[in-house]
Design a protein around this motif. Structure first.
Motif, PDB file in Angstrom:
ATOM      1  N   UNK A  29       0.840  -1.201   0.000  1.00 41.43           N
ATOM      2  CA  UNK A  29       0.000   0.000   0.000  1.00 41.43           C
ATOM      3  C   UNK A  29       0.872   1.248   0.000  1.00 41.43           C
ATOM      4  N   UNK A  30       1.946   1.243   0.820  1.00 43.95           N
ATOM      5  CA  UNK A  30       2.860   2.387   0.865  1.00 43.95           C
ATOM      6  C   UNK A  30       3.404   2.713  -0.525  1.00 43.95           C
ATOM      7  N   UNK A  31       3.787   1.679  -1.253  1.00 41.30           N
ATOM      8  CA  UNK A  31       4.356   1.880  -2.595  1.00 41.30           C
ATOM      9  C   UNK A  31       3.284   2.346  -3.569  1.00 41.30           C
ATOM     10  N   UNK A  32       2.096   1.766  -3.455  1.00 41.65           N
ATOM     11  CA  UNK A  32       1.048   2.055  -4.429  1.00 41.65           C
ATOM     12  C   UNK A  32       0.497   3.466  -4.305  1.00 41.65           C
ATOM     13  N   UNK A  33       0.372   3.970  -3.074  1.00 42.36           N
ATOM     14  CA  UNK A  33      -0.264   5.286  -2.902  1.00 42.36           C
ATOM     15  C   UNK A  33       0.611   6.416  -3.413  1.00 42.36           C
ATOM     16  N   UNK A  34       1.907   6.156  -3.597  1.00 44.20           N
ATOM     17  CA  UNK A  34       2.786   7.198  -4.146  1.00 44.20           C
ATOM     18  C   UNK A  34       2.842   7.145  -5.665  1.00 44.20           C
ATOM     19  N   UNK A  35       2.213   6.142  -6.243  1.00 43.93           N
ATOM     20  CA  UNK A  35       2.213   5.974  -7.697  1.00 43.93           C
ATOM     21  C   UNK A  35       0.971   6.624  -8.299  1.00 43.93           C
ATOM     22  N   UNK A  36       0.816   7.912  -8.006  1.00 41.94           N
ATOM     23  CA  UNK A  36      -0.365   8.624  -8.479  1.00 41.94           C
ATOM     24  C   UNK A  36      -0.137   9.210  -9.864  1.00 41.94           C
ATOM     25  N   UNK A  37      -1.199   9.262 -10.633  1.00 42.30           N
ATOM     26  CA  UNK A  37      -1.162   9.898 -11.950  1.00 42.30           C
ATOM     27  C   UNK A  37      -2.178  11.018 -11.969  1.00 42.30           C
ATOM     28  N   UNK A  38      -1.676  12.243 -12.141  1.00 43.97           N
ATOM     29  CA  UNK A  38      -2.540  13.431 -12.131  1.00 43.97           C
ATOM     30  C   UNK A  38      -3.323  13.560 -10.831  1.00 43.97           C
ATOM     31  N   UNK A  39      -2.703  13.096  -9.718  1.00 41.96           N
ATOM     32  CA  UNK A  39      -3.348  13.220  -8.425  1.00 41.96           C
ATOM     33  C   UNK A  39      -4.530  12.303  -8.228  1.00 41.96           C
ATOM     34  N   UNK A  40      -4.623  11.227  -9.036  1.00 36.13           N
ATOM     35  CA  UNK A  40      -5.753  10.309  -8.931  1.00 36.13           C
ATOM     36  C   UNK A  40      -5.314   8.979  -8.325  1.00 36.13           C
ATOM     37  N   UNK A  41      -6.166   8.413  -7.494  1.00 37.14           N
ATOM     38  CA  UNK A  41      -5.913   7.108  -6.892  1.00 37.14           C
ATOM     39  C   UNK A  41      -7.085   6.186  -7.229  1.00 37.14           C
ATOM     40  N   UNK A  42      -6.762   5.011  -7.763  1.00 34.14           N
ATOM     41  CA  UNK A  42      -7.779   4.025  -8.115  1.00 34.14           C
ATOM     42  C   UNK A  42      -7.663   2.817  -7.195  1.00 34.14           C
ATOM     43  N   UNK A  43      -8.756   2.489  -6.524  1.00 42.99           N
ATOM     44  CA  UNK A  43      -8.789   1.354  -5.599  1.00 42.99           C
ATOM     45  C   UNK A  43      -9.756   0.316  -6.154  1.00 42.99           C
ATOM     46  N   UNK A  44      -9.287  -0.921  -6.251  1.00 41.37           N
ATOM     47  CA  UNK A  44     -10.110  -2.011  -6.776  1.00 41.37           C
ATOM     48  C   UNK A  44     -10.200  -3.131  -5.758  1.00 41.37           C
ATOM     49  N   UNK A  45     -11.330  -3.842  -5.775  1.00 45.69           N
ATOM     50  CA  UNK A  45     -11.482  -4.956  -4.853  1.00 45.69           C
ATOM     51  C   UNK A  45     -12.912  -5.448  -4.786  1.00 45.69           C
ATOM     52  N   UNK A  46     -13.286  -5.975  -3.620  1.00 45.01           N
ATOM     53  CA  UNK A  46     -14.603  -6.587  -3.449  1.00 45.01           C
ATOM     54  C   UNK A  46     -15.229  -6.133  -2.130  1.00 45.01           C
ATOM     55  N   UNK A  47     -16.528  -5.816  -2.209  1.00 44.78           N
ATOM     56  CA  UNK A  47     -17.273  -5.551  -0.990  1.00 44.78           C
ATOM     57  C   UNK A  47     -17.417  -6.851  -0.185  1.00 44.78           C
ATOM     58  N   UNK A  48     -17.780  -6.770   1.099  1.00 49.30           N
ATOM     59  CA  UNK A  48     -17.910  -7.989   1.908  1.00 49.30           C
ATOM     60  C   UNK A  48     -18.857  -9.035   1.318  1.00 49.30           C
ATOM     61  N   UNK A  49     -19.844  -8.593   0.522  1.00 53.02           N
ATOM     62  CA  UNK A  49     -20.781  -9.554  -0.067  1.00 53.02           C
ATOM     63  C   UNK A  49     -20.274 -10.155  -1.367  1.00 53.02           C
ATOM     64  N   UNK A  50     -19.049  -9.778  -1.769  1.00 54.50           N
ATOM     65  CA  UNK A  50     -18.454 -10.346  -2.981  1.00 54.50           C
ATOM     66  C   UNK A  50     -18.631  -9.498  -4.214  1.00 54.50           C
ATOM     67  N   UNK A  51     -19.366  -8.374  -4.127  1.00 53.24           N
ATOM     68  CA  UNK A  51     -19.551  -7.488  -5.276  1.00 53.24           C
ATOM     69  C   UNK A  51     -18.251  -6.755  -5.591  1.00 53.24           C
ATOM     70  N   UNK A  52     -17.909  -6.722  -6.866  1.00 54.79           N
ATOM     71  CA  UNK A  52     -16.660  -6.088  -7.278  1.00 54.79           C
ATOM     72  C   UNK A  52     -16.827  -4.575  -7.387  1.00 54.79           C
ATOM     73  N   UNK A  53     -15.757  -3.821  -7.088  1.00 56.09           N
ATOM     74  CA  UNK A  53     -15.792  -2.368  -7.256  1.00 56.09           C
ATOM     75  C   UNK A  53     -14.462  -1.888  -7.818  1.00 56.09           C
TER      76      UNK A  53
END
Length: 513
Positions: A481-505
Motif C-alpha cells: 500500500x505504501x508503494x502504491x499510494x505514491x504511484x499517483x497519476x494526475x493526483x488520482x488514486x484508483x482502488x479495486x477490490x470486493x465488498x464484503x458480499x463479494x460485489x466487485x468495485x
C-alpha cells in the motif's frame, strides 16, 4: 445395660433408615423442586459456602460525599472566536459541547465548563483533556468559592487526561484509590458540576469494567449527532486512544466531565469522561477513566511534561469482532489476532509473529483490545509484560520488554507515503488462504478498521472489504500500500477490490499530495 445398648442400636438403625428414605425421596422429587427450594436446600447443607458481605457494608454515602466534595472544583474555560469552532477539534466537538456546555455565540469569545479533582495540596488538579484543550483562559472555582487562574501542565489526548495547576497551598484533596479493586455491583459516587450546578453528588453502581467505546481519537462528522458519543452508530469505530473505562449508572451530565468517581470509602477510582447518549444528557451509562491508568499518565506529565509510553509494536484485531477477523482458522472466540509485527519492535524481539493470538496478559484473559492496551499504558519503556499467546494448537508464555515510543526519521518520499497512507483512513490485514478462496483472489488485504473522514470512509467501503489493487498495483500487505499510494497519476488514486458480499468495485479518487 443390654436394654440401653439395644435401644441405641435401634435408634441408630431407625435414623439411618429415615435418612436413607429422605435421600430417596429427595432424589426422586428433586426435579420438581423450584429453583428457590433447591437453593435453600443447597445453602442450608453447604456450610463451607462463605458469607458474602457488601463491599459498602450498610449503604451510607454521606461520609464519602463529605470527604470528596471539598476537593472537586468547577472549571470554566474561555476560547477566542477563531479557535472555538467545535469542528476544529474533534474532542471538543465530541465532548466539549456535550460536557462543556459551550455557548453558541460565534462573534465573541465562547465559554465552556467542566469539573476537576484536586490531587495534591499544592494545587495540582486532574481533569479531562477535552475540558481544557485549546482554552485561552482557565478559571477554577473551589468548593469554598475561591477563584484561581489555572495553567496547563500537560495533556494526553490518548487517554483524554490533563494536569492543570493553581497557585494555592493546603488545599483539600481526594485520596487516590485502586481501580483494579473496584467490583461490578459496588456502590460509587459521581461528584461534579453538571449544568453549572456546583458540587453535585449522584450515586450508582459499577456497571462494568474495561469498556472500550471507540470515543477517544475518533472523528465525528455526523451532523445529526452533535453531542458526540452514542452506542448505536452502526459500524464499529477504530480506537485511536487508550480506553478501558469503568462504566457506571451514577448520573453523569454535561459539566460532570473531569469530575470524580469515588467508592464508598471516598477513594478516587476514576475520572468521569463520557456518556452514552442520543441527546447529550444522561441516559443511564457513564464512563470513567480508571485511576490506576491516570496515575501513570499524571506522574509522567508532572515529571517529564509528556507521557512516556512503552510499546509492544504489534497490530491486531479483536477476535470478538467477527467482521474484522472472518476467515481466521481458530476455534478461539476471545483474544487479539496479531496482524503485523513492526521491525525492531519489542514484539519482534520477544518472538511474536503475525498470526499469533494474544490470549492473556499478566495471567488475565484478554477479551478485547482494552484489556491489553490499558495494561501496557501503565508501564514505562524498559518494563516487562507477560503475555500468553496461542500459535497453532499450542499456547506459550512470552515476556516482552517494552521499547520507547519513537518517531522514526523519514525521507521526504517516505513522509509523503505515510501522509497518503494516513489519508486512506483505515487499517488492513493480509488475506489468509480461506479468505482468498472465499473471494476467488490470489492477493489482497482486508479492511479491518475505518476512520471517519478518510478516503476509505468517503468511498463507503465498510470493514470486511477486500482491496486487491491500488493504482493497478497488486496489494498483499501494508508495504505494498505504501508503494502504491505514491504511484499517483494526475493526483488520482484508483482502488479495486470486493465488498464484503463479494460485489466487485473499482473506484477512482482525487488525492491532494
Amino acid at each position: 445395660m443390654k436394654k440401653i445398648g439395644l435401644t441405641l442400636l435401634t435408634a441408630f438403625v431407625g435414623g439411618a433408615m429415615a435418612l436413607g428414605t429422605y435421600k430417596v425421596i429427595e432424589n426422586k422429587y428433586a426435579d420438581n423442586m423450584s429453583f428457590d427450594d433447591k437453593q435453600q436446600v443447597y445453602f442450608a447443607s453447604n456450610h463451607m459456602t462463605p458469607n458474602i458481605t457488601s463491599s459498602a457494608g450498610e449503604v451510607d454515602l454521606t461520609q464519602a460525599a463529605a470527604a470528596v466534595t471539598p476537593a472537586v472544583v468547577y472549571i470554566r474555560t474561555t476560547y477566542s472566536s477563531n479557535t472555538s469552532d467545535p469542528r476544529e477539534d474533534q474532542l471538543q466537538r465530541m465532548f466539549g459541547d456535550m460536557f462543556g456546555q459551550r455557548m453558541p455565540q460565534r462573534s465573541q469569545p465562547q465559554m465552556a465548563s467542566g469539573s476537576g479533582v484536586i490531587i495534591s495540596p499544592d494545587g495540582y488538579i486532574v481533569t479531562n483533556n477535552h475540558v481544557v484543550a485549546k482554552a485561552d483562559k482557565i478559571e477554577i472555582t473551589t468548593n469554598d468559592h475561591r477563584r484561581f487562574k489555572a495553567k496547563v501542565i500537560g495533556t494526553d489526548p490518548n487517554t483524554d487526561l490533563a494536569l492543570i495547576k493553581i497557585d494555592a497551598d493546603n488545599l483539600p484533596i481526594v485520596k487516590l484509590g485502586n481501580s483494579d479493586d473496584a467490583r461490578v455491583g459496588e456502590w460509587v459516587l459521581a461528584v461534579g458540576n453538571p449544568f453549572n450546578l456546583t458540587s453535585t453528588v449522584t450515586a450508582g453502581i459499577v456497571s462494568a469494567k474495561g469498556r472500550g467505546i471507540g470515543i477517544i481519537g475518533q472523528d465525528n462528522n455526523d451532523d445529526d449527532n452533535p453531542f458526540g458519543p452514542t452506542r448505536n452508530s452502526g459500524q464499529p469505530k477504530a480506537r485511536a486512544g487508550i480506553e478501558s473505562f469503568i462504566q457506571t449508572d451514577a448520573a453523569i451530565n454535561p459539566g460532570n466531565s473531569g469530575g470524580a468517581l469515588v467508592n464508598t470509602r471516598g477513594e478516587l477510582i476514576g475520572i468521569n469522561s463520557a456518556i452514552a447518549s442520543h441527546t447529550g444528557s444522561y441516559e443511564g451509562y457513564g464512563f470513567a477513566i480508571p485511576i490506576n491508568l491516570a496515575k501513570k499518565v499524571l506522574n509522567d506529565i508532572k515529571k517529564y511534561g509528556a507521557v512516556k509510553r512503552g510499546m509492544i509494536g504489534v497490530t491486531f484485531a479483536d477476535l470478538s469482532e467477527t467482521d474484522k477477523t472472518q476467515g481466521i482458522n481458530t476455534d478461539k472466540t476471545n483474544g487479539l489476532y496479531v496482524t503485523g509485527v513492526l521491525p525492531n519492535s519489542a514484539g519482534e524481539a520477544a518472538g511474536l509473529k503475525e498470526g499469533d493470538i494474544i490470549t492473556k496478559v499478566e495471567g488475565n484473559t484478554v477479551y478485547e483490545s482494552s484489556d491489553l492496551q490499558e495494561r501496557v499504558a501503565r508501564l514505562q519503556p524498559g518494563d516487562k509484560i507477560n503475555l500468553t499467546i496461542a500459535r497453532g494448537n499450542a499456547e506459550k508464555n512470552v515476556t516482552v520488554t517494552l521499547k520507547p515510543e519513537t518517531a522514526p526519521v523519514r525521507t521526504a518520499a517516505s513522509r509523503s507515503s505515510s501522509e497518503l497512507y494516513n489519508k486512506l483512513g483505515a487499517s488492513f490485514m493480509p488475506l489468509n488462504a480461506n479468505q482468498k478462496a472465499k473471494f476467488h483472489v490470489n492477493n489482497g488485504v482486508m479492511v479491518t478498521q475505518v476512520r471517519e473522514g478518510g478516503i476509505i470512509d468517503e468511498a463507503e467501503l465498510p470493514t470486511g472489504t477486500v482491496i486487491t489493487s491500488i493504482n493497478k498495483m497488486p496489494i498483499n500487505n501494508t508495504n505494498d500500500i505504501d508503494k502504491a499510494v505514491t504511484n499517483l497519476k494526475n493526483g488520482l488514486m484508483t482502488i479495486s477490490g470486493y465488498y464484503p458480499d463479494g460485489t466487485k468495485f473499482n473506484n477512482t479518487f482525487s488525492v491532494e499530495e
